[in-house]
Design a protein around this motif. Structure first.
Motif, mmCIF file in Angstrom:
data_model
loop_
_atom_site.group_PDB
_atom_site.id
_atom_site.type_symbol
_atom_site.label_atom_id
_atom_site.label_comp_id
_atom_site.label_asym_id
_atom_site.label_seq_id
_atom_site.Cartn_x
_atom_site.Cartn_y
_atom_site.Cartn_z
ATOM 1 N N ALA A 218 1.119 -1.168 -0.157
ATOM 2 C CA ALA A 218 -0.080 -0.282 0.078
ATOM 3 C C ALA A 218 1.063 1.238 -0.208
ATOM 4 O O ALA A 218 1.765 1.384 0.864
ATOM 5 N N LEU A 219 0.559 2.287 -1.050
ATOM 6 C CA LEU A 219 1.504 3.334 -0.860
ATOM 7 C C LEU A 219 0.260 4.706 -1.195
ATOM 8 O O LEU A 219 -0.784 4.403 -1.994
ATOM 9 N N GLY A 220 0.312 5.517 -0.218
ATOM 10 C CA GLY A 220 -0.857 6.378 -0.354
ATOM 11 C C GLY A 220 -0.503 7.806 0.342
ATOM 12 O O GLY A 220 0.498 7.845 1.023
ATOM 13 N N ASP A 221 -1.552 8.561 0.331
ATOM 14 C CA ASP A 221 -1.218 10.204 0.735
ATOM 15 C C ASP A 221 -2.580 10.682 1.596
ATOM 16 O O ASP A 221 -3.614 10.722 0.819
ATOM 17 N N VAL A 222 -2.551 10.957 2.728
ATOM 18 C CA VAL A 222 -3.676 11.492 3.483
ATOM 19 C C VAL A 222 -3.825 12.858 3.303
ATOM 20 O O VAL A 222 -2.324 13.546 3.350
ATOM 21 N N CYS A 223 -4.803 13.510 2.855
ATOM 22 C CA CYS A 223 -4.594 14.954 2.695
ATOM 23 C C CYS A 223 -4.176 15.532 4.374
ATOM 24 O O CYS A 223 -4.554 15.014 5.177
ATOM 25 N N GLY A 224 -3.546 16.689 4.025
ATOM 26 C CA GLY A 224 -3.114 17.445 5.245
ATOM 27 C C GLY A 224 -1.575 16.906 5.584
ATOM 28 O O GLY A 224 -0.966 16.154 4.736
ATOM 29 N N LYS A 225 -1.043 17.700 6.617
ATOM 30 C CA LYS A 225 0.391 17.509 6.984
ATOM 31 C C LYS A 225 0.375 17.346 8.428
ATOM 32 O O LYS A 225 -0.383 17.454 9.029
ATOM 33 N N GLY A 226 1.977 17.041 8.831
ATOM 34 C CA GLY A 226 2.080 16.753 10.145
ATOM 35 C C GLY A 226 1.119 15.798 11.139
ATOM 36 O O GLY A 226 0.873 14.623 10.550
ATOM 37 N N VAL A 227 1.260 15.937 12.233
ATOM 38 C CA VAL A 227 0.878 15.003 13.319
ATOM 39 C C VAL A 227 -0.544 14.562 12.879
ATOM 40 O O VAL A 227 -0.664 13.287 13.057
ATOM 41 N N PHE A 272 -9.905 12.637 3.672
ATOM 42 C CA PHE A 272 -9.622 12.148 2.249
ATOM 43 C C PHE A 272 -8.176 11.651 2.133
ATOM 44 O O PHE A 272 -7.218 11.892 2.839
ATOM 45 N N ALA A 273 -7.978 10.485 1.150
ATOM 46 C CA ALA A 273 -6.944 10.095 1.045
ATOM 47 C C ALA A 273 -6.623 9.440 -0.223
ATOM 48 O O ALA A 273 -7.773 9.058 -0.814
ATOM 49 N N THR A 274 -5.680 9.226 -0.893
ATOM 50 C CA THR A 274 -5.361 8.597 -2.242
ATOM 51 C C THR A 274 -4.738 7.276 -1.898
ATOM 52 O O THR A 274 -3.796 7.410 -0.936
ATOM 53 N N LEU A 275 -4.886 6.360 -2.711
ATOM 54 C CA LEU A 275 -4.304 5.134 -2.487
ATOM 55 C C LEU A 275 -3.918 4.303 -3.386
ATOM 56 O O LEU A 275 -4.832 4.120 -4.408
ATOM 57 N N LEU A 276 -2.842 3.597 -3.702
ATOM 58 C CA LEU A 276 -2.633 2.246 -4.254
ATOM 59 C C LEU A 276 -2.241 1.065 -3.844
ATOM 60 O O LEU A 276 -1.600 1.365 -2.680
ATOM 61 N N VAL A 288 7.568 -11.363 -11.562
ATOM 62 C CA VAL A 288 6.790 -10.922 -10.710
ATOM 63 C C VAL A 288 5.342 -10.205 -11.317
ATOM 64 O O VAL A 288 5.346 -9.711 -12.263
ATOM 65 N N LEU A 289 4.218 -10.711 -10.694
ATOM 66 C CA LEU A 289 2.806 -10.367 -11.105
ATOM 67 C C LEU A 289 2.577 -9.373 -9.844
ATOM 68 O O LEU A 289 2.549 -9.716 -8.868
ATOM 69 N N LEU A 290 2.129 -8.232 -10.404
ATOM 70 C CA LEU A 290 1.608 -7.275 -9.460
ATOM 71 C C LEU A 290 0.127 -6.744 -9.877
ATOM 72 O O LEU A 290 -0.106 -6.051 -11.068
ATOM 73 N N ARG A 291 -0.664 -6.988 -8.918
ATOM 74 C CA ARG A 291 -2.092 -6.739 -9.394
ATOM 75 C C ARG A 291 -2.305 -5.388 -8.401
ATOM 76 O O ARG A 291 -2.298 -5.307 -7.268
ATOM 77 N N LEU A 292 -2.830 -4.137 -9.072
ATOM 78 C CA LEU A 292 -3.002 -2.904 -8.486
ATOM 79 C C LEU A 292 -4.303 -2.343 -8.604
ATOM 80 O O LEU A 292 -4.938 -2.530 -9.591
ATOM 81 N N ALA A 293 -4.984 -1.792 -7.458
ATOM 82 C CA ALA A 293 -5.957 -1.069 -7.520
ATOM 83 C C ALA A 293 -5.707 0.198 -7.084
ATOM 84 O O ALA A 293 -4.926 0.684 -6.160
ATOM 85 N N ALA A 294 -6.401 1.464 -7.571
ATOM 86 C CA ALA A 294 -5.982 2.829 -7.386
ATOM 87 C C ALA A 294 -7.266 3.564 -6.931
ATOM 88 O O ALA A 294 -8.403 3.294 -7.493
ATOM 89 N N GLY A 295 -7.034 4.414 -6.153
ATOM 90 C CA GLY A 295 -8.067 5.150 -5.752
ATOM 91 C C GLY A 295 -7.647 6.844 -5.651
ATOM 92 O O GLY A 295 -7.060 7.307 -4.669
ATOM 93 N N GLY A 296 -7.744 7.362 -6.863
ATOM 94 C CA GLY A 296 -7.232 8.703 -6.865
ATOM 95 C C GLY A 296 -5.776 8.945 -6.776
ATOM 96 O O GLY A 296 -5.435 10.182 -6.646
ATOM 97 N N HIS A 297 -4.752 8.033 -6.840
ATOM 98 C CA HIS A 297 -3.324 8.244 -6.691
ATOM 99 C C HIS A 297 -2.669 8.232 -8.008
ATOM 100 O O HIS A 297 -3.093 7.702 -9.014
ATOM 101 N N PRO A 298 -1.570 9.050 -7.861
ATOM 102 C CA PRO A 298 -0.707 8.971 -9.388
ATOM 103 C C PRO A 298 -0.416 7.658 -9.811
ATOM 104 O O PRO A 298 0.014 6.725 -8.842
ATOM 105 N N SER A 299 -0.377 7.431 -11.053
ATOM 106 C CA SER A 299 -0.313 5.897 -11.598
ATOM 107 C C SER A 299 1.235 5.640 -11.354
ATOM 108 O O SER A 299 2.103 6.530 -11.423
#
Length: 407
Positions: A218-227, A272-276, A288-299
């Motif tokens: 999983a690689l993603g980004d939660v909106c906002g910064k810091g704690v 809100f968050a984007t996620l691969l 290697v086989l990689l099956r990816l699902a994306a939710g608004g995240h950079p490809s």
């Protein structure tokens, strides 16, 4: 004022010296040193907190410190520590008494009850040898004045210590865990939070091995910064760990996360968050086989061993926007030497260079093409180094990179 030298200006010197550090040991050690020889031949500072005792002594020749449980302190010290609160100076009659650490003292002195308002009991013991003059009224007043900056400095140091321990516990809980070993798959990562001094950020980097030999990535980004963003990311990772046995496929897991982990009526940024989300595993015939699902995240970016760059088009809606969100899925096959790079937008949005431009996806793919065929760790390290050089010390968003390679 008579008795010991250097009494004039002692409280002011204490404010100056003790205000220079928030380290408890340095603060306590400085306090007993200041008291010698201005007020005593030997000074002893004892603190009890959290079911433990710490003590520091100075006699002008050597400093000592130690730890004990309060019950192990000499009885006369236990009584003084339990004697109310607030700054008070009480005489210590002449006689021989034990000190912490096994030392003995023959003489008299004064015990200064400190006013440490942060969950601790504390006394400053001022000892004089037999035959030395007893404390005068003026010296007892000076000892009480000296106790004010000592009490404040000890309280501040203990508060800082507890805050630092809490922050370190928080960092440990929120930092990405070490990458697991996955048979037939080479993994590497880079992680650089926006607030680097805190060492925590809102980007999600999570890889866990599965019993069947595959791994959930999983690689993603939660909106906002810091704690706040880091806490939201930590909650999302815990949800991911809880739900992954329920939904084995990335697309199903994304939908489940979106429904159970987000309140679509909330308007907080960290809602809100984007996620691969991907499942990676070695295939029997090699690669290697990689099956990816994306939710608004950079490809992601796929770099073949030959240097050819492919950019699978994944999109989908970000998590938290709609309970009936639409996500996308793709299957990527990596032959020997091929890599797939997952990254957060902190990489391509990093602003710097001679014109203050964003690093951009084009620079990223060009750099990756130059490093085709390299080990995953080299690729991850190079991405981090290039973005760091591009930033040139400027502020930046959280940066996270996950490199998957078929060895």
């Amino acid at each position: 004022m008579t008795g010991f030298p250097s009494q004039q200006g002692l409280p002011g010197e204490a404010y100056r010296v003790l205000g220079q550090s928030l380290n408890l040991h340095r603060t306590a050690a400085a306090a007993v040193r200041l008291a010698v020889p201005a007020l005593a031949r030997t000074a002893l500072l004892v603190l009890t907190f959290d079911h433990q005792a710490q003590w520091w002594t100075a006699d002008g020749r050597a400093d000592q410190r130690g730890h004990a449980v309060p019950a192990a302190l000499p009885r006369w010290l236990q009584d003084r520590l339990a004697d109310g609160d607030g700054i008070r100076v009480n005489p210590l009659p002449a006689g021989q008494r034990s000190l912490p650490g096994g030392r003995q003292h023959d003489g008299h002195g004064a015990v200064v009850r400190l006013s440490c308002s942060y969950q601790c009991q504390a006394v400053l013991v001022l000892l004089r040898d037999a035959g030395r003059p007893a404390f005068t009224e003026a010296e007892r007043t000076l000892a009480a004045q000296f106790a004010v900056p000592v009490s404040r400095a000890v309280t501040a140091a203990m508060l800082y210590r507890d805050q630092a321990e809490l922050a370190e516990t928080l960092r440990t809980a929120l930092q990405p865990a070490p990458l697991p070993t996955v048979a037939g798959v080479e993994l590497a990562a880079a992680y650089r939070p926006a607030r680097e001094a805190h060492r925590i950020g809102g980007d999600i980097l999570h890889v866990e091995a599965r019993p069947d030999g595959s791994a959930l990535c999983a690689l993603g980004d939660v909106c906002g910064k810091g704690v706040e963003a880091a806490l939201a990311g930590g909650r999302l990772r815990r949800s991911l760990q809880t739900l992954s046995p329920v939904a084995q496929q990335p697309l199903d897991l994304l939908h489940l996360l979106n429904v159970t982990s987000f309140d679509t009526s909330a308007m907080d940024a960290t809602q809100f968050a984007t996620l691969l989300l991907g499942v990676v595993q070695m295939v029997p015939h090699g690669g290697v086989l990689l099956r990816l699902a994306a939710g608004g995240h950079p490809s992601p970016v796929v770099v073949r061993r030959t240097g050819r760059v492919e950019e699978p088009q994944l999109g989908g809606m970000m998590l938290g926007a709609d309970r009936a969100a639409t996500f996308t899925e793709s299957v990527i096959w990596l032959a020997s030497g091929d890599v797939c790079v997952l990254y957060t937008d902190g990489v391509i949005d990093a602003e710097g260079g001679p014109l203050g431009e964003a690093f951009g996806r084009q620079r990223l793919t060009a750099m990756l093409s130059d490093y085709a065929g390299q080990p995953a760790a080299v690729v991850a390290e190079r991405i981090e180094q290039c973005t760091s050089d591009w930033l040139g010390g400027a502020e930046h968003d959280d940066i996270a990179v996950l490199v998957v390679r078929a060895p």
